[in-house]
Motif scaffolding. Structure first.
Motif, PDB file in Angstrom:
ATOM      1  N   ALA A 170      -5.886   0.804   5.678  1.00 50.68           N
ATOM      2  CA  ALA A 170      -5.670   1.015   4.799  1.00 50.68           C
ATOM      3  C   ALA A 170      -5.440   2.228   3.369  1.00 50.68           C
ATOM      4  O   ALA A 170      -5.032   3.021   2.702  1.00 50.68           O
ATOM      5  N   VAL A 171      -6.898   2.707   3.199  1.00 45.96           N
ATOM      6  CA  VAL A 171      -6.947   4.228   2.150  1.00 45.96           C
ATOM      7  C   VAL A 171      -7.404   5.030   3.586  1.00 45.96           C
ATOM      8  O   VAL A 171      -7.937   5.953   2.664  1.00 45.96           O
ATOM      9  N   GLY A 172      -7.231   5.214   4.582  1.00 49.36           N
ATOM     10  CA  GLY A 172      -7.590   6.485   5.741  1.00 49.36           C
ATOM     11  C   GLY A 172      -6.648   7.203   5.797  1.00 49.36           C
ATOM     12  O   GLY A 172      -5.954   6.588   4.892  1.00 49.36           O
ATOM     13  N   PRO A 208      -1.360  -2.683   4.969  1.00 53.95           N
ATOM     14  CA  PRO A 208      -1.668  -3.496   3.374  1.00 53.95           C
ATOM     15  C   PRO A 208      -3.236  -3.587   3.136  1.00 53.95           C
ATOM     16  O   PRO A 208      -3.680  -3.472   3.904  1.00 53.95           O
ATOM     17  N   ILE A 209      -3.609  -3.234   1.774  1.00 53.26           N
ATOM     18  CA  ILE A 209      -4.964  -3.433   1.493  1.00 53.26           C
ATOM     19  C   ILE A 209      -4.626  -5.033   1.424  1.00 53.26           C
ATOM     20  O   ILE A 209      -4.030  -5.806   0.908  1.00 53.26           O
ATOM     21  N   PRO A 210      -6.108  -5.760   1.399  1.00 47.86           N
ATOM     22  CA  PRO A 210      -6.347  -7.098   2.043  1.00 47.86           C
ATOM     23  C   PRO A 210      -6.214  -6.965   0.215  1.00 47.86           C
ATOM     24  O   PRO A 210      -7.084  -6.805  -0.456  1.00 47.86           O
ATOM     25  N   ASN A 234       0.391  -1.220  -0.160  1.00 49.49           N
ATOM     26  CA  ASN A 234       0.273  -0.009  -0.124  1.00 49.49           C
ATOM     27  C   ASN A 234       0.478   1.522  -0.169  1.00 49.49           C
ATOM     28  O   ASN A 234       1.199   1.311   1.172  1.00 49.49           O
ATOM     29  N   PRO A 235       0.627   1.465  -1.372  1.00 49.39           N
ATOM     30  CA  PRO A 235       2.047   3.309  -1.130  1.00 49.39           C
ATOM     31  C   PRO A 235       1.643   4.083  -0.033  1.00 49.39           C
ATOM     32  O   PRO A 235       2.940   4.771   0.200  1.00 49.39           O
ATOM     33  N   ARG A 236       0.070   4.230  -0.367  1.00 41.06           N
ATOM     34  CA  ARG A 236       0.161   5.438   0.538  1.00 41.06           C
ATOM     35  C   ARG A 236       0.394   5.133   2.298  1.00 41.06           C
ATOM     36  O   ARG A 236       1.001   5.867   3.229  1.00 41.06           O
ATOM     37  N   HIS A 237       0.313   4.093   2.692  1.00 37.31           N
ATOM     38  CA  HIS A 237       0.581   3.575   4.320  1.00 37.31           C
ATOM     39  C   HIS A 237       1.009   2.397   4.261  1.00 37.31           C
ATOM     40  O   HIS A 237       0.574   1.195   4.236  1.00 37.31           O
ATOM     41  N   PRO A 238       2.515   1.961   4.135  1.00 36.24           N
ATOM     42  CA  PRO A 238       3.080   0.823   4.210  1.00 36.24           C
ATOM     43  C   PRO A 238       2.722  -0.158   5.231  1.00 36.24           C
ATOM     44  O   PRO A 238       2.460  -1.109   4.630  1.00 36.24           O
TER      45      PRO A 238
END
Ligand SMILES: NC(=O)c1ccc[n+]([C@@H]2O[C@H](COP(=O)([O-])OP(=O)(O)OC[C@H]3O[C@@H](n4cnc5c(N)ncnc54)[C@H](O)[C@@H]3O)[C@@H](O)[C@H]2O)c1
Ligand SMILES: NC(=O)c1ccc[n+]([C@@H]2O[C@H](COP(=O)([O-])OP(=O)(O)OC[C@H]3O[C@@H](n4cnc5c(N)ncnc54)[C@H](O)[C@@H]3O)[C@@H](O)[C@H]2O)c1
Lengths: 550, 550
Positions: free
Chosen positions: A35-37, A9-11, A2-6
């Motif tokens: 992950a998207v927050g 992870p995006i499940p 997840n580039p935004r929040h390493p």
């Protein structure tokens, strides 16, 4: 991953960690909102205080419970804290939640902050605490839809060559430049925080950031003259910039605002104050900060009213800015209309609202296949077909690949059933979660936003979202939640949310049919009860079990 | 058939009118609350405004729907008006209701009256709108239990030779003289309305009505000296009588009040005003009436505080009298304690609360048989055995024969299962409905009554009753309801109610087990979460699925 929040992870993938796909799905949705927050380290999903769980201990206990629970059990969550796991039955929800509900006379920002500080409550926003947030797409679509309704109502169907003035480039408001550009307009977005503006530019939502107001207005002028869609950011305080634009006699075609005006402490930034100063006052002088925010909002809204006088299409986009302006002395703040009543009510009256689905596999191809199926199922629904074409082109996936589309009674069920079949026959790489925004026909009482000026005066009646939640619990939904407002929204709203998993089983089909169609049925009935003709028409058309009382 | 209201017969008998016993049962309960209600012609069950249905058209549509609905359908009722009948499933409730819920900032008496006038809302009290009211027995038992707790805490276990001063002889308050007498005390009950006093005397709850204060006090004196239980009525305004008794230096042992002080317009009668004048002002000057009521309440509560200073045991019995006194300027009104915190919290911490059942056959023998069974099942539970003995002797049945007893987690289920077996094997003449008061552990948020001074400060958090309702909808209950306060209670509380029918089937057993045990489980968890040791003990003892976080 997840580039935004390493660290978040995006499940995705085929591996089941929980005892069944329904539990696994809810776990992935929880992982996804972090992950998207905006600030997952603090469990913050959006809107400054909207959290996925009460605290990390609660988060851990929730995850552990989702991993160990069976399909005939129900996990009870109170304001982001897991309370118990009880034996129910296989048609009961796996998770029920009540977040931030406060007894009426106590439902005030001050009491909320106090309870929050004590660790006794947390605000779930609308979709944050219910693990349903999918990133900006929802709000992009909502904002785009509003702009298109205005285009139809007032500008001959197109916003080419039209100037939109707005403010706020935060978690939700950041969708405005993209939505404005998708709608063909030249949009100027003011935000007091340079970092926020930069962030929206980095992800491609905002094209350019102007160095000052003069340049910004010149850029807009050029785009308008060329009927060219563009999005321009400007760093500044809207309570100063709006009045200055008005002073210069400039009249934008459309004016709105999406600063987090609802929260006078953790959201809005008063003019003349640095961000550091605001941060300090949040701790040391929240009372003083509230007063300063309210005073700024007065200037901000007076400018909006001036634009309206001069002919702009001005609307409130759901941030309580009028409410605070009125409290600050702007008697006619409510001359500005609310977007729901002005543009969306005919849709809500038929329970057409922001339906959405997420590919739990993590595979974007799943969404593409569902997009295709959607276009096939609803070729004549132009709101949908138009949006899907644009979304495919402009809207990047953030966490789990997801799609949103405004669908109504019967339509949601038709799509969900088809998708469940696609899960069953292996067309899709994994199960799909269906959900919707809380801003949906039967799901929300919000007298200054969703239910303002209802035909019968039933704006403040909160029975509807509670009935919706009870009905969903009785209709095989997988997760059901009742949220009330926190922070500046405390005492202003109550809403119900729902998630159902298309796991490819027959039971899944039954669940989707019951939960989705009862949810929209209640939505249509809520508006029918308030006297909307469209709803009575929809009831007759679709054979909805409404009871007319004579 | 019904001596009290000839036009509202008490239901009963073996004949099924609906398509199944569960539907028939709910219909009989609706009929029953009118049969035992204060003013059934106006659909009023109790407390001046507590209604069984919104209006007669709604009532008719509800009855028709109950008669035609199947067991896999759910009837949705919004503030006493039926909205829709939807297909759910055979484990879903037959009826879900949300009554009088108003968004926080609007949850005020004035807004309630306005919405009520427009016909958009109605108040269900606690058990009125949910068709669970069984007449005075519930409140007799509750009041008796409070008196007995005080006897234990302060008077060596007995109230013989003790003087109780109270006021209010209305629908609920009228139970006080009987409860006081059952507890062995000499009780003086003041009511401003001679008719109300007469009515309580006619049904045998009140022994004598004194012609004036001097006589009344002399009668009390005599009974106290003889340690003789007695109940004396006195017609007068408590806001005048209480201060006068205090002025004379008389110190009752126990002082409370059950005038309908919660409602400054439709409930409380200000001193110096005739009932006719009050009735006129309700229409012509509600604002003036509210102010006058508040002013009287100030005097009324000041006298109660004086008694407390002088050594009386003084408590608020749940009518918001302190709240209004404080609003009227009595800064220390909350020095008077609330009955829940003072006497009942240790019971609620174990989810022991006012459980109740009604014989749908109409046959008093059914209740007698259940009484016997209860004594057999819980021989060591002295609260229960003591009460059953007294109730059999003193409490006449009003509508459907019914019984109330304070039972906790596991106990309720054990009794209900046994009773369902008695229905199945023909021991009883018909099915039995199980219910409870909304004033139950997990079921109510009411910061000035039920949840005042919670250990962790969570008084105002309303997540719990909402979770309770959602859980009950997920646990096979037959009727589930969420009520919030109306009239003067607007904005002060939210509660959940439940009814389950023992119809003698196996599915019935499953329903009773799930709904009743999950309901009390949540109750124990609510107090455990707030830090009550007794609750943690109960959780360990009974193996309740609580999730400790931290
Ligand atoms: N349609 C709806 O009902 C709807 C949907 C989503 C969000 N909202 C509301 O919209 C608002 C924005 O939501 P968000 O998630 O983007 O909030 P956010 O807190 O993430 O962002 C708010 C932004 O406003 C900026 N800002 C604050 N004060 C300002 C000022 N005086 N001038 C210029 N900029 C200022 C902040 O710097 C920040 O970037 C909230 O009130 C939210 O609740 C409404
Ligand atoms: N334990 C609880 O929490 C609980 C349970 C039941 C009722 N209540 C509350 O108790 C109160 C009484 O309920 P009810 O159903 O009997 O109400 P009601 O309206 O039927 O009766 C109220 C009585 O008070 C009398 N009254 C009003 N003002 C008076 C005054 N100044 N002096 C003397 N008498 C006066 C009226 O004449 C009437 O008889 C209500 O506030 C109710 O909500 C609390």
């Amino acid at each position: 991953m997840n580039p935004r929040h390493p660290n978040f992870p995006i499940p995705g993938g085929p591996t089941l960690r929980a005892r069944g796909w329904r539990q696994e799905a809810l776990l992935r949705l929880l992982e996804n909102v972090l992950a998207v927050g905006e600030n997952p380290d603090e469990l913050i999903v959006y809107a400054a205080l909207g959290k996925a769980a009460r605290n990390w201990a609660s988060h851990k206990a929730i995850v552990q419970t989702l991993l160990r629970m069976d399909e005939d059990q129900t996990l009870i969550i109170q304001s982001g804290k897991p309370i118990g796991l009880l034996k129910t039955h296989d048609k009961a929800p796996l998770v029920i939640m009540a977040n931030c509900n406060i007894v009426g006379q106590w439902a005030k920002a001050e009491v909320f902050y106090e309870l929050e500080k004590k660790g006794l409550i947390c605000w779930g926003g609308l979709t944050a605490g219910a693990w349903q947030y999918i990133g900006s797409q929802g709000v992009i679509q909502g904002t785009y839809e509003i702009f298109m309704r205005i285009a139809e109502n007032r500008f001959g169907g197109s916003l080419a060559g039209r100037f939109i003035l707005t403010a706020g480039l935060g978690g939700m408001g950041g969708a405005q430049p993209l939505a404005g550009r998708m709608a063909g307009a030249a949009i100027l977005c003011v935000d007091v925080d340079a970092e926020r503006a930069k962030k929206r530019q980095d992800i491609g939502y905002l094209e350019e950031i102007a160095p000052d107001l003069d340049t910004a207005l010149a850029m807009i002028d050029r785009a308008v003259a060329e009927k060219r869609a563009t999005s321009i950011g400007l760093v500044g305080n809207a309570a100063e910039i709006y009045p200055e634009i008005a002073r210069r006699g400039i009249v934008p075609d459309i004016v709105t605002d999406q600063t987090s005006a609802h929260d006078l402490v953790y959201g809005y930034v008063p003019k003349g104050m640095s961000l550091d100063e605001v941060r300090r006052l949040r701790v040391e002088g929240p009372g003083q900060l509230m007063a300063a925010s309210r005073a700024s909002i007065v200037d901000h809204v007076r400018a909006m009213l001036a634009f309206q006088q001069a002919g702009s299409e001005v609307f409130d986009n759901g941030n309580l800015i009028r409410t605070h302006a009125k409290a600050g002395g702007v008697e006619n703040a409510f001359d500005i209309k609310i977007f729901t009543e002005a543009y969306l009510r005919p849709l809500f009256a038929r329970a057409i609202g922001p339906f959405r689905w997420m590919a739990l596999s993590g595979d974007p191809a799943d969404i593409a296949k569902i997009d295709d199926k959607l276009l096939e199922l609803f070729p004549d629904n132009h709101i949908v077909t138009n949006w899907i074409a644009l979304a495919r082109k402009h809207v990047p996936f953030e966490g789990l690949p997801a799609r949103i589309a405004w669908l109504g009674h019967g339509e949601r069920t038709a799509l969900a059933q088809t998708v469940n079949q696609m899960v069953a026959d292996g067309t899709l790489a994994g199960p799909v979660a269906f959900s919707r925004d809380h801003l949906d026909a039967g799901a929300m009482a919000h007298p200054n936003i969703m239910t303002e000026n209802m035909k019968d005066g039933s704006d403040a009646i909160a029975d509807w979202p509670l009935l919706d939640a009870m009905l969903l619990c009785s209709s095989m939904a997988d997760l059901v939640v009742v949220h009330s407002g926190g922070g500046g929204y405390a005492g202003y709203m109550t809403s119900a949310g729902v998630t159902i998993i298309a796991d490819g089983t027959e039971a899944g089909t039954e669940r989707l049919i019951h939960a989705l169609s009862n949810d929209t049925a209640l939505g249509v009935m809520r508006y029918a009860d308030a006297g909307y003709e469209d709803s009575l028409d929809e009831i007759a058309l679709k054979g909805i079990g409404y009871i007319p009382v004579g």
